[in-house]
Design an enzyme around this catalytic site. Structure first.
Site, PDB file in Angstrom:
ATOM      1  N   PHE A 132      18.700 -27.890  35.986  1.00 60.98           N
ATOM      2  CA  PHE A 132      18.909 -26.522  35.632  1.00 60.98           C
ATOM      3  C   PHE A 132      17.729 -25.678  36.459  1.00 60.98           C
ATOM      4  O   PHE A 132      16.602 -26.269  36.790  1.00 60.98           O
ATOM      5  CB  PHE A 132      18.642 -26.392  34.160  1.00 60.98           C
ATOM      6  CG  PHE A 132      19.221 -25.209  33.618  1.00 60.98           C
ATOM      7  CD1 PHE A 132      20.278 -24.758  33.486  1.00 60.98           C
ATOM      8  CD2 PHE A 132      18.055 -24.142  33.456  1.00 60.98           C
ATOM      9  CE1 PHE A 132      20.825 -23.343  33.130  1.00 60.98           C
ATOM     10  CE2 PHE A 132      18.464 -22.553  32.939  1.00 60.98           C
ATOM     11  CZ  PHE A 132      19.744 -22.579  32.756  1.00 60.98           C
ATOM     12  N   ASP A 209      13.886 -32.853  29.478  1.00 61.04           N
ATOM     13  CA  ASP A 209      14.336 -31.457  29.003  1.00 61.04           C
ATOM     14  C   ASP A 209      15.538 -31.729  28.047  1.00 61.04           C
ATOM     15  O   ASP A 209      16.359 -32.283  28.261  1.00 61.04           O
ATOM     16  CB  ASP A 209      14.915 -30.603  30.261  1.00 61.04           C
ATOM     17  CG  ASP A 209      15.671 -29.203  29.732  1.00 61.04           C
ATOM     18  OD1 ASP A 209      16.116 -29.071  28.670  1.00 61.04           O
ATOM     19  OD2 ASP A 209      15.508 -28.393  30.626  1.00 61.04           O
ATOM     20  N   TYR A 234      18.611 -22.291  20.553  1.00 58.18           N
ATOM     21  CA  TYR A 234      19.730 -21.526  20.432  1.00 58.18           C
ATOM     22  C   TYR A 234      21.265 -22.016  20.798  1.00 58.18           C
ATOM     23  O   TYR A 234      22.282 -21.438  20.614  1.00 58.18           O
ATOM     24  CB  TYR A 234      19.782 -20.156  21.159  1.00 58.18           C
ATOM     25  CG  TYR A 234      19.125 -20.332  22.514  1.00 58.18           C
ATOM     26  CD1 TYR A 234      19.847 -20.580  23.853  1.00 58.18           C
ATOM     27  CD2 TYR A 234      17.799 -20.106  22.974  1.00 58.18           C
ATOM     28  CE1 TYR A 234      19.369 -21.020  24.989  1.00 58.18           C
ATOM     29  CE2 TYR A 234      17.351 -20.174  24.402  1.00 58.18           C
ATOM     30  CZ  TYR A 234      18.308 -20.745  25.285  1.00 58.18           C
ATOM     31  OH  TYR A 234      17.859 -20.942  26.687  1.00 58.18           O
ATOM     32  N   LYS A 235      21.182 -23.215  21.201  1.00 60.44           N
ATOM     33  CA  LYS A 235      22.482 -23.873  21.626  1.00 60.44           C
ATOM     34  C   LYS A 235      22.858 -24.849  20.148  1.00 60.44           C
ATOM     35  O   LYS A 235      23.330 -24.234  19.205  1.00 60.44           O
ATOM     36  CB  LYS A 235      22.301 -25.138  22.651  1.00 60.44           C
ATOM     37  CG  LYS A 235      22.000 -24.384  24.019  1.00 60.44           C
ATOM     38  CD  LYS A 235      21.765 -25.250  25.114  1.00 60.44           C
ATOM     39  CE  LYS A 235      20.954 -24.880  26.371  1.00 60.44           C
ATOM     40  NZ  LYS A 235      21.945 -23.513  26.882  1.00 60.44           N
ATOM     41  N   ARG A 383      33.015 -25.284  31.320  1.00 58.01           N
ATOM     42  CA  ARG A 383      32.350 -26.232  30.142  1.00 58.01           C
ATOM     43  C   ARG A 383      33.079 -26.175  28.960  1.00 58.01           C
ATOM     44  O   ARG A 383      33.224 -25.020  28.514  1.00 58.01           O
ATOM     45  CB  ARG A 383      31.001 -25.993  30.301  1.00 58.01           C
ATOM     46  CG  ARG A 383      30.023 -26.364  31.578  1.00 58.01           C
ATOM     47  CD  ARG A 383      28.555 -26.339  31.202  1.00 58.01           C
ATOM     48  NE  ARG A 383      28.428 -25.219  30.623  1.00 58.01           N
ATOM     49  CZ  ARG A 383      27.138 -24.935  30.429  1.00 58.01           C
ATOM     50  NH1 ARG A 383      25.965 -25.780  30.663  1.00 58.01           N
ATOM     51  NH2 ARG A 383      26.517 -23.783  29.671  1.00 58.01           N
TER      52      ARG A 383
END
Length: 409
Positions: A132, A209, A234-235, A383
């Protein structure tokens, strides 16, 4: 032919939903008017239905009535208490090793800098070239600050990083290896215990991560000997946009590694206001400034649901959802030239499935306008982020069929 295929897929989805032991939890999440299928839970989780009232109660009571007294009564300990909860329900981490604070970027920076200051004879930082952007950009910046050499891993983009990839580059020069547990593009699931062992065999530190795995993939950070880890909330932890991240630091490294942002909240005596900085020797050492209490509220209800459900059951449903997405892909999207960009084997895949087609940027815009919400990733990927507690099998199939229809339009 199309109608019978659609019916078969939807009937199969309904049967899976009927047998799903977690199906009742769907009602815990707030409705989104006009949205037929939300397939972006791996970017931003849905709010729980009771979140508005919990936020209002916080304003009325904890803040509005107790005022500054709430710091002494509950808020001072919240970063550590919430970290312990995340560690217990999602990370396989004993208490006292996880803390909630800052953003993912800030916590990665803190831990990278701390790790690279641990052993002066080691000169290399290893990271995947396709990781990322935040992870890569931070690695470049930290390497420049510390004089480290970056070693870039370039694994197969669908399979992701393997233990052989890592073993081929680590050496006595390696200070830190920083990788994602689940690849943000393909969803490839790295072999955390084996890779961690390979890094330790070279005498280096290992940082993970966990942004795309915390709350959806079981892990045992303590048992697997992980040194440090960072993840967002927040996922799959549904903390809301910009909710603070968490950091894990193995207990025996606390008080040994020293993070670079020496704010007052990480001081040994936070209220001494002394002339010089003396760091805390426990997990509080990773804090810097005043923690964002309001932003820590929404995730607490999701942690309740994860604990009630168990991370093992959540993983089982995740596999069921992603397997069904791949099955539906095979039936209705592969014939249209759509590519599968995720591992087909569920044991090698996290909580999302990525598919590719040159027209997907325009397709995503059409889908969003019609209330089907997947996630577009440059250059041509969609996705399907299937958050197990808030996503049904019918919703998954509905989304895949909508992608087919948008491609044909």
């Amino acid at each position: 032919m199309t109608d019978s295929l659609d019916t078969r897929l939807l009937d199969r989805a309904r049967a899976l939903d009927a047998a799903d032991p977690l199906h009742a939890h769907l009602d815990a999440f707030a409705d989104a008017p006009g949205v037929t299928a939300y397939l972006d839970g791996n970017s931003l989780g849905r709010p729980l239905r009771d979140t508005p009232e919990k936020l209002a109660a916080f304003v009325r009571e904890d803040w509005g009535t107790r005022l500054i007294r709430s710091w002494d009564e509950q808020w001072m300990a919240l970063p550590m208490e919430l970290g312990d909860r995340i560690g217990r329900v999602a990370l396989g981490a004993a208490a006292g090793q996880t803390v909630v604070a800052d953003s993912t970027s800030v916590l990665i920076y803190k831990l990278m800098r701390a790790a690279l200051g641990a052993e002066s004879s080691r000169t290399e930082l290893v990271i995947e070239a396709g990781n990322f952007p935040t992870d890569r950009f931070l690695a470049e910046g930290v390497a420049a600050e510390t004089g480290m050499t970056l070693r870039w891993l370039e694994p197969d983009p669908v399979r992701g990083v393997t233990v052989d990839d890592v073993a081929a580059v680590v050496s006595e020069r390696t200070a830190l290896v920083s990788l994602s547990h689940v690849d943000y593009r393909s969803g490839a699931l790295a072999d955390m215990p084996a890779i961690t062992d390979a890094v330790h065999a070279a005498g280096a530190l290992m940082m993970w991560d966990l942004c795309h795995s915390a709350g959806v993939v079981p892990m045992q950070l303590d048992e697997w000997g992980v040194d440090m880890a960072v993840g967002c909330t927040y996922k799959y932890l549904n903390g809301g946009p910009g909710s603070p991240a968490f950091a894990y630091l193995r207990r025996d490294l606390q008080g040994v590694l020293r993070q670079p942002i020496q704010g007052w909240w990480s001081a040994a005596d936070i209220f001494a206001m002394g002339p010089e900085y003396v760091p805390a020797d426990d997990i509080r050492q990773l804090l810097s400034g005043t923690p964002p209490v309001t932003s820590m509220l929404a995730m607490q209800g999701m942690l309740d649901l994860i604990e009630q459900s168990s991370i093992a059951q959540i993983r089982a449903k995740s596999v069921s959802l992603t397997d069904l997405a791949v099955e539906a892909y095979d039936d209705v999207l592969a014939p249209l030239g759509v590519r599968l960009l995720s591992p087909r084997d569920a044991d090698l895949r996290g909580g999302h499935v990525t598919i590719g087609h040159p027209d997907f940027r325009a397709v995503t815009q059409r889908l969003w306008a019609d209330g089907i919400i997947p996630d577009f990733r440059f250059p041509d990927g969609i996705r399907l982020g299937l958050s197990p507690l808030s996503t049904s099998h019918v919703e998954t199939v509905t989304g895949v069929l909508a992608i087919r229809d948008a491609l044909r339009a």
